[in-house]
Design a protein around this motif. Structure first.
Motif, PDB file in Angstrom:
ATOM      1  N   ARG A  39       1.000  -1.258   0.093  1.00  0.00           N
ATOM      2  CA  ARG A  39       0.186   0.099  -0.035  1.00  0.00           C
ATOM      3  C   ARG A  39       0.990   1.109   0.209  1.00  0.00           C
ATOM      4  N   ARG A  40       2.092   1.000   0.687  1.00  0.00           N
ATOM      5  CA  ARG A  40       2.928   2.508   1.024  1.00  0.00           C
ATOM      6  C   ARG A  40       3.484   2.494  -0.672  1.00  0.00           C
ATOM      7  N   MET A  98       5.454   8.498   3.387  1.00  0.00           N
ATOM      8  CA  MET A  98       6.574   8.488   2.611  1.00  0.00           C
ATOM      9  C   MET A  98       8.001   8.843   3.345  1.00  0.00           C
ATOM     10  N   ALA A  99       7.642   9.475   4.780  1.00  0.00           N
ATOM     11  CA  ALA A  99       8.830   9.323   5.436  1.00  0.00           C
ATOM     12  C   ALA A  99       9.335   8.250   6.021  1.00  0.00           C
ATOM     13  N   ASN A 100       8.288   7.185   6.237  1.00  0.00           N
ATOM     14  CA  ASN A 100       8.505   6.089   6.827  1.00  0.00           C
ATOM     15  C   ASN A 100       9.092   5.063   5.978  1.00  0.00           C
ATOM     16  N   LYS A 145      12.693   6.144   5.538  1.00  0.00           N
ATOM     17  CA  LYS A 145      13.306   5.497   6.949  1.00  0.00           C
ATOM     18  C   LYS A 145      13.552   4.263   6.405  1.00  0.00           C
ATOM     19  N   GLN A 146      12.682   3.444   6.087  1.00  0.00           N
ATOM     20  CA  GLN A 146      12.898   1.877   5.915  1.00  0.00           C
ATOM     21  C   GLN A 146      13.946   1.754   4.881  1.00  0.00           C
ATOM     22  N   LEU A 147      13.849   2.237   3.703  1.00  0.00           N
ATOM     23  CA  LEU A 147      15.035   2.077   2.850  1.00  0.00           C
ATOM     24  C   LEU A 147      16.341   2.821   3.027  1.00  0.00           C
ATOM     25  N   GLY A 148      16.197   3.694   3.844  1.00  0.00           N
ATOM     26  CA  GLY A 148      17.415   4.598   4.200  1.00  0.00           C
ATOM     27  C   GLY A 148      17.955   5.311   2.966  1.00  0.00           C
ATOM     28  N   ALA A 149      17.165   5.670   2.219  1.00  0.00           N
ATOM     29  CA  ALA A 149      17.271   6.596   1.306  1.00  0.00           C
ATOM     30  C   ALA A 149      16.218   7.591   1.075  1.00  0.00           C
TER      31      ALA A 149
END
Length: 144
Positions: A16-17, A48-50, A53-57
């Protein structure tokens, strides 16, 4: 999953994200994407911030109200389209299997081989799998 996977960024991307990301990328706007998805702009921004953060990019370059994809964002956009299409295909396959819907078996061949030759080659397949519908389709090499 263990807490270690969260720390290393090994958690799978939330689909979904990923869809939300594609809307933001397409509309180059958090507010327009939010409107299309019937979400608040704040919800999209947080999502989008999450994701970043998850992808580190960083996925977006933000200049006021203008949004552009970073090189990492472009890679994610291109891969997201493929990943979401694969997920949709998987859902259909699972639903068809549960409903016992037979899948078509299509054999494509070039004009270099005749339809009769193809049908002769398929005799063992038809014998081994009598309940399967088989379609032979002539296709030019450029379309294979």
């Amino acid at each position: 999953m263990t807490s270690r996977s969260t720390e290393t960024g090994d958690d799978p991307i939330d689909l979904r994200r990923l869809q939300q990301f594609l809307f933001v990328a397409e509309y180059a706007s958090f507010s327009r994407a939010a409107s299309q998805l019937r979400l608040t702009q704040q919800a999209i921004s947080q999502s989008m911030a999450n994701l970043e953060k998850q992808l580190g990019a960083k996925m977006f370059d933000r200049n006021g109200r203008n949004i552009e994809l970073t090189p990492a964002g472009e890679v994610l956009r291109d891969g997201a389209v493929v990943l979401l299409a694969a997920a949709q295909t998987l859902v259909r396959q699972v639903q068809n299997a549960a409903a016992h819907v037979p899948q078509p078996f299509v054999v494509a061949h070039t004009p270099a081989i005749t339809a009769e030759e193809v049908h002769q080659l398929l005799v063992p397949v038809r014998s081994a799998l009598p309940d399967i519908s088989i379609t032979a389709l002539q296709v030019f090499p450029s379309a294979l």
